[in-house]
Design a protein around this motif. Structure first.
Motif, mmCIF file in Angstrom:
data_model
loop_
_atom_site.group_PDB
_atom_site.id
_atom_site.type_symbol
_atom_site.label_atom_id
_atom_site.label_comp_id
_atom_site.label_asym_id
_atom_site.label_seq_id
_atom_site.Cartn_x
_atom_site.Cartn_y
_atom_site.Cartn_z
ATOM 1 N N ASP A 105 0.230 5.463 0.647
ATOM 2 C CA ASP A 105 -0.071 4.418 1.659
ATOM 3 C C ASP A 105 -1.227 3.695 1.620
ATOM 4 N N TYR A 106 -2.051 3.999 0.550
ATOM 5 C CA TYR A 106 -3.632 3.521 0.537
ATOM 6 C C TYR A 106 -3.694 2.340 -0.807
ATOM 7 N N LEU A 107 -2.398 2.263 -1.185
ATOM 8 C CA LEU A 107 -2.309 1.174 -2.051
ATOM 9 C C LEU A 107 -2.592 -0.210 -1.616
ATOM 10 N N ILE A 108 -3.246 -1.146 -2.364
ATOM 11 C CA ILE A 108 -3.388 -2.389 -1.829
ATOM 12 C C ILE A 108 -2.135 -3.319 -2.219
ATOM 13 N N THR A 109 -1.468 -4.122 -1.254
ATOM 14 C CA THR A 109 -0.320 -4.714 -1.597
ATOM 15 C C THR A 109 -0.283 -6.219 -1.069
ATOM 16 N N ASN A 110 0.304 -6.903 -1.639
ATOM 17 C CA ASN A 110 0.348 -8.530 -1.163
ATOM 18 C C ASN A 110 -0.880 -9.307 -1.071
ATOM 19 N N ASP A 111 -1.928 -8.960 -1.879
ATOM 20 C CA ASP A 111 -3.341 -9.484 -1.938
ATOM 21 C C ASP A 111 -3.214 -10.675 -2.817
ATOM 22 N N THR A 167 -18.540 13.269 -7.889
ATOM 23 C CA THR A 167 -19.013 13.880 -6.795
ATOM 24 C C THR A 167 -18.697 13.501 -5.295
ATOM 25 N N THR A 168 -17.945 12.518 -5.226
ATOM 26 C CA THR A 168 -17.636 12.116 -3.744
ATOM 27 C C THR A 168 -16.617 13.112 -3.343
ATOM 28 N N ASN A 169 -16.663 13.261 -1.976
ATOM 29 C CA ASN A 169 -15.802 14.572 -1.409
ATOM 30 C C ASN A 169 -14.356 13.969 -1.234
ATOM 31 N N ASP A 170 -13.465 14.601 -1.861
ATOM 32 C CA ASP A 170 -11.952 14.127 -1.919
ATOM 33 C C ASP A 170 -11.332 14.212 -0.652
ATOM 34 N N LEU A 171 -12.003 15.023 0.521
ATOM 35 C CA LEU A 171 -11.438 14.571 1.777
ATOM 36 C C LEU A 171 -11.830 13.405 2.655
ATOM 37 N N LEU A 172 -12.668 12.683 2.201
ATOM 38 C CA LEU A 172 -13.073 11.309 2.633
ATOM 39 C C LEU A 172 -11.625 10.351 2.474
ATOM 40 N N LEU A 173 -11.618 9.431 3.487
ATOM 41 C CA LEU A 173 -10.511 8.564 3.392
ATOM 42 C C LEU A 173 -10.727 7.439 2.100
ATOM 43 N N PRO A 174 -9.752 7.452 1.493
ATOM 44 C CA PRO A 174 -9.894 6.699 -0.045
ATOM 45 C C PRO A 174 -9.794 5.186 0.603
ATOM 46 N N ASN A 175 -10.620 4.496 -0.104
ATOM 47 C CA ASN A 175 -10.934 2.922 0.128
ATOM 48 C C ASN A 175 -11.012 2.250 -1.309
ATOM 49 N N PRO A 176 -9.792 1.923 -1.731
ATOM 50 C CA PRO A 176 -9.863 1.137 -3.065
ATOM 51 C C PRO A 176 -10.454 -0.051 -3.010
ATOM 52 N N LEU A 177 -10.498 -0.899 -1.989
ATOM 53 C CA LEU A 177 -10.968 -2.064 -1.688
ATOM 54 C C LEU A 177 -12.372 -2.304 -1.643
ATOM 55 N N SER A 188 -14.555 6.910 -5.595
ATOM 56 C CA SER A 188 -14.043 8.222 -6.161
ATOM 57 C C SER A 188 -13.139 8.231 -7.402
ATOM 58 N N TYR A 189 -12.750 9.346 -7.797
ATOM 59 C CA TYR A 189 -11.412 9.370 -8.434
ATOM 60 C C TYR A 189 -10.233 8.751 -8.053
ATOM 61 N N LEU A 190 -9.881 9.191 -7.031
ATOM 62 C CA LEU A 190 -8.880 8.593 -6.113
ATOM 63 C C LEU A 190 -8.771 7.046 -5.771
ATOM 64 N N ASP A 191 -10.129 6.713 -5.493
ATOM 65 C CA ASP A 191 -10.347 5.225 -4.986
ATOM 66 C C ASP A 191 -9.932 4.362 -6.374
ATOM 67 N N ILE A 192 -10.456 5.037 -7.447
ATOM 68 C CA ILE A 192 -10.231 4.055 -8.761
ATOM 69 C C ILE A 192 -8.753 4.238 -9.281
ATOM 70 N N THR A 193 -8.155 5.301 -9.091
ATOM 71 C CA THR A 193 -6.835 5.710 -9.435
ATOM 72 C C THR A 193 -5.945 4.622 -8.752
ATOM 73 N N LEU A 194 -6.081 4.373 -7.112
ATOM 74 C CA LEU A 194 -5.492 3.697 -6.351
ATOM 75 C C LEU A 194 -5.740 2.235 -6.689
ATOM 76 N N LEU A 195 -6.948 1.943 -6.911
ATOM 77 C CA LEU A 195 -7.228 0.426 -7.336
ATOM 78 C C LEU A 195 -6.452 0.073 -8.632
ATOM 79 N N TYR A 196 -6.343 0.902 -9.916
ATOM 80 C CA TYR A 196 -5.705 0.711 -10.984
ATOM 81 C C TYR A 196 -4.200 0.277 -10.607
ATOM 82 N N SER A 197 -3.561 1.389 -9.892
ATOM 83 C CA SER A 197 -2.102 1.126 -9.431
ATOM 84 C C SER A 197 -2.132 -0.131 -8.554
#
Length: 303
Positions: A48-54, A93-103, A112-121
């Motif tokens: 749900d955190y993927l960036i779409t239609n930008d 080192t970023t806390n994985d519990l924080l809300l991801p923000n790929p933008l 974070s690892y998740l942020d960059i993964t979301l950005l790539y996808s």
């Protein structure tokens, strides 16, 4: 009498309304809790955190993948991967519990690892490639769909061959040798891909060191790798395991005026090394770790 009955009825309804408004406690906690649960499920679903239609992202991905053909999805997956790996810092080192923000990660060039993964996808989506993310333990995997493993393998091999360990094109005399030294500092195994073409036949021989090579060239006994040596041949495409830390490969011409061209590349990737899975719609999806730390950092290579 009728009027009196009407007045009594109105009074009763007003009294009941008063009780509901000010005395009777209507329990709406279930409604609130259910809404919160639904919202929480939605927010906790990583996709749900993927960036779409930008529109800006669409323009951006076109620039990154400009070297790829429009229908070459494997090339686009690879170019986006290389861009993310080289241009963004993953803060482990970023806390994985924080809300991801790929933008935000895109703007700051790190996340974070998740942020960059979301950005790539998200970039994959804006390149027209279906994608989703899965978590496995403490790792996040992007999946790029609509690409078969062999196409991904060919894209990786083409990228490896775009950065040769050595390339040579020259005309050799009879008995003349071109050699390439494979000596290196690390103990890691080195597999090389060798491609060469010549007007007339050559001998290609892989030696463990220069001493063995010199002995062979002087007509003495010199040890060599029989699995990576070819004699009296004009062209070849072969993979070889180089000796640890050392090694030298030679090409010796058997004729004069022998136009010769060779490329030596880092190898070791096989089509079977590419990892993938089928999506719910039956599409083949390449498994990708944007934070891979293995010897080959490519889409589909998972350690």
């Amino acid at each position: 009498m009728l009027k009196g009955g009407i007045y009594i009825t109105i009074a009763v309804f007003l009294f009941i309304g008063f009780l509901y408004m000010f005395i009777i406690d209507i329990d709406i906690s279930d409604l609130i809790v259910n809404n919160q649960i639904n919202d929480t499920k939605k927010l906790n679903h990583v996709n749900d955190y993927l960036i779409t239609n930008d529109l800006n992202f669409k323009t951006f991905t076109r620039k990154i993948t400009s070297s790829c053909l429009n229908d070459d999805k494997a090339c686009q997956v690879l170019e986006l991967y290389k861009y993310i790996r080289s241009s963004f810092i993953i803060d482990n080192t970023t806390n994985d519990l924080l809300l991801p923000n790929p933008l935000n990660a895109f703007k700051n060039r790190q996340g974070s690892y998740l942020d960059i993964t979301l950005l790539y996808s998200s970039l994959l989506l804006h390149s027209g490639i279906s994608t989703y993310i899965k978590k496995d333990g403490n790792r996040y995997f992007s999946y790029a769909c609509g690409i078969n493993n062999y196409d991904m393998f060919n894209a990786i091999k083409a990228d490896l061959h775009s950065k040769p360990l050595a390339e040579k094109e020259l005309t050799l005399r009879k008995g003349q040798v071109w050699a390439f030294d494979l000596s290196r500092d690390g103990n890691d195994n080195l597999i090389i891909d060798i491609e060469f073409y010549s007007k007339y036949p050559v001998d290609m021989v892989l030696f463990p060191n220069k001493q063995e090579m010199n002995a062979h060239l002087k007509g003495q006994y010199g040890r060599y790798n029989t699995d990576c040596s070819l004699f009296n041949i004009a062209e070849a495409n072969i993979s070889c395991l180089a000796p640890q830390k050392t090694g030298i490969i030679i090409f010796k011409s058997l004729n004069d005026d022998n136009k010769f061209k060779a490329g030596i590349y880092k190898g070791g990737i096989l089509a079977g090394d590419i990892k993938s899975e089928k999506s719910k719609k039956g599409s083949n999806c390449i498994k990708i770790d944007i934070n891979s730390s293995g010897s080959f950092q490519y889409p589909g290579i998972v350690y």
